[in-house]
Design an enzyme around this catalytic site. Structure first.
Site, PDB file in Angstrom:
ATOM      1  N   HIS A 122      47.867  12.267  37.246  1.00 30.56           N
ATOM      2  CA  HIS A 122      47.827  12.258  38.717  1.00 30.56           C
ATOM      3  C   HIS A 122      46.397  11.960  39.146  1.00 30.56           C
ATOM      4  O   HIS A 122      45.448  12.365  38.468  1.00 30.56           O
ATOM      5  CB  HIS A 122      48.244  13.605  39.313  1.00 30.56           C
ATOM      6  CG  HIS A 122      49.662  13.989  39.029  1.00 30.56           C
ATOM      7  ND1 HIS A 122      50.730  13.405  39.660  1.00 30.56           N
ATOM      8  CD2 HIS A 122      50.181  14.883  38.159  1.00 30.56           C
ATOM      9  CE1 HIS A 122      51.847  13.926  39.207  1.00 30.56           C
ATOM     10  NE2 HIS A 122      51.546  14.823  38.283  1.00 30.56           N
ATOM     11  N   ARG A 184      32.015  22.087  22.481  1.00 33.73           N
ATOM     12  CA  ARG A 184      30.703  21.630  22.056  1.00 33.73           C
ATOM     13  C   ARG A 184      30.570  21.832  20.549  1.00 33.73           C
ATOM     14  O   ARG A 184      31.192  22.728  19.974  1.00 33.73           O
ATOM     15  CB  ARG A 184      29.602  22.416  22.780  1.00 33.73           C
ATOM     16  CG  ARG A 184      29.563  22.178  24.285  1.00 33.73           C
ATOM     17  CD  ARG A 184      29.060  20.779  24.603  1.00 33.73           C
ATOM     18  NE  ARG A 184      28.986  20.520  26.044  1.00 33.73           N
ATOM     19  CZ  ARG A 184      29.915  19.859  26.720  1.00 33.73           C
ATOM     20  NH1 ARG A 184      30.996  19.417  26.092  1.00 33.73           N
ATOM     21  NH2 ARG A 184      29.781  19.648  28.012  1.00 33.73           N
ATOM     22  N   LYS A 187      28.846  23.580  14.703  1.00 37.42           N
ATOM     23  CA  LYS A 187      28.492  23.561  13.285  1.00 37.42           C
ATOM     24  C   LYS A 187      28.574  22.132  12.766  1.00 37.42           C
ATOM     25  O   LYS A 187      29.412  21.350  13.214  1.00 37.42           O
ATOM     26  CB  LYS A 187      29.439  24.464  12.484  1.00 37.42           C
ATOM     27  CG  LYS A 187      29.107  24.560  11.003  1.00 37.42           C
ATOM     28  CD  LYS A 187      30.068  25.511  10.293  1.00 37.42           C
ATOM     29  CE  LYS A 187      29.735  25.603   8.810  1.00 37.42           C
ATOM     30  NZ  LYS A 187      30.646  26.553   8.100  1.00 37.42           N
TER      31      LYS A 187
END
Length: 239
Positions: A122, A184, A187
């Site tokens: 949408h 994010r 490691k």
């Protein structure tokens, strides 16, 4: 673990029926289905639109409460596809929705309840439009964690892991672990380490089949047809 009371012959017939169902009802809806597939409860796999392709030795697991839904609804003529590579694992509750194109490479694992989409579906202001669509790519040997969401325009790098519940709105490089909302990198994996992939698990399909058969026979040893029927009619607590 609840005991399986079925005799081996009944379990074997059930597994054959699952394979028949996948071949007879799902395969005709797919543009391609590679050999060596395993569909668990394929009647809970829902397919909509085309093209949808699944490679060799795919393992697709659906349950009554967590159906698998693969949908292609193009925003433009000639757009939209779902392409799943070889040796991939798709767990219960996975939804994949494409308007532009979603490509999942070999050896990928998609955990329970994950959602992969290449469109907003949408517009922000125009709520009756498709919104923006951008292709998604999940590279080889990636692992998408439980209930993770992969959004439009994202690439998940080779060998990378998306943590449970993560929402990925930006691309993740190769050999990383990403988590959070928005996801994010938390490691870095050692690219010099060797990765054991699902392709190795299926390297000798005949041997693997024999091993599974022996395991099933051992687990169901001693079960009888009468005992199974009795359990169905009069289940004992804890069984």
């Amino acid at each position: 673990m609840i005991k399986d009371h079925r005799p081996y012959v009944v379990k074997k017939a059930y597994l054959k029926f699952q394979r028949f169902y996948a071949r007879h009802f799902l395969a005709p809806q797919l543009d391609h289905l590679g050999r060596g597939f395993t569909f668990m409860r394929p009647w809970h796999v829902e397919l909509f639109g085309t093209p949808i392709a699944i490679g060799r030795f795919a393992t697709v697991i659906a349950t009554p409460d967590k159906k698998i839904r693969l949908s292609v609804w193009p925003d433009q003529a000639g757009k939209g596809h779902i392409t799943i590579g070889n040796y991939c694992l798709v767990c219960p509750g996975v939804r994949i929705s494409s308007a532009a194109g979603i490509t999942i490479a070999d050896n990928c694992m998609i955990a329970n309840g994950a959602y992969i989409t290449d469109s907003d579906w949408h517009g922000i202001y125009d709520r009756i439009s498709f919104g923006n669509a951008m292709p998604v790519a999940i590279e080889k040997n990636a692992w998408i964690g439980d209930s993770a969401i992969i959004c439009k325009g994202v690439t998940i790098g080779e060998n990378s892991i998306v943590g449970a519940g993560a929402i990925v709105v930006d691309s993740i490089p190769d050999n990383c672990v990403a988590a959070g909302n928005p996801a994010r990198v938390v490691k870095r994996l050692d690219p010099q380490e060797s990765f054991t992939t699902r392709a190795e698990f299926f390297s000798d399909p005949a041997k693997l089949s024999r091993e599974f058969m022996a395991w099933e026979q051992a687990m169901l040893q001693g079960n009888t047809l009468f005992g199974w029927l009795r359990h169905l009619l009069f289940p004992a607590r804890g069984d």
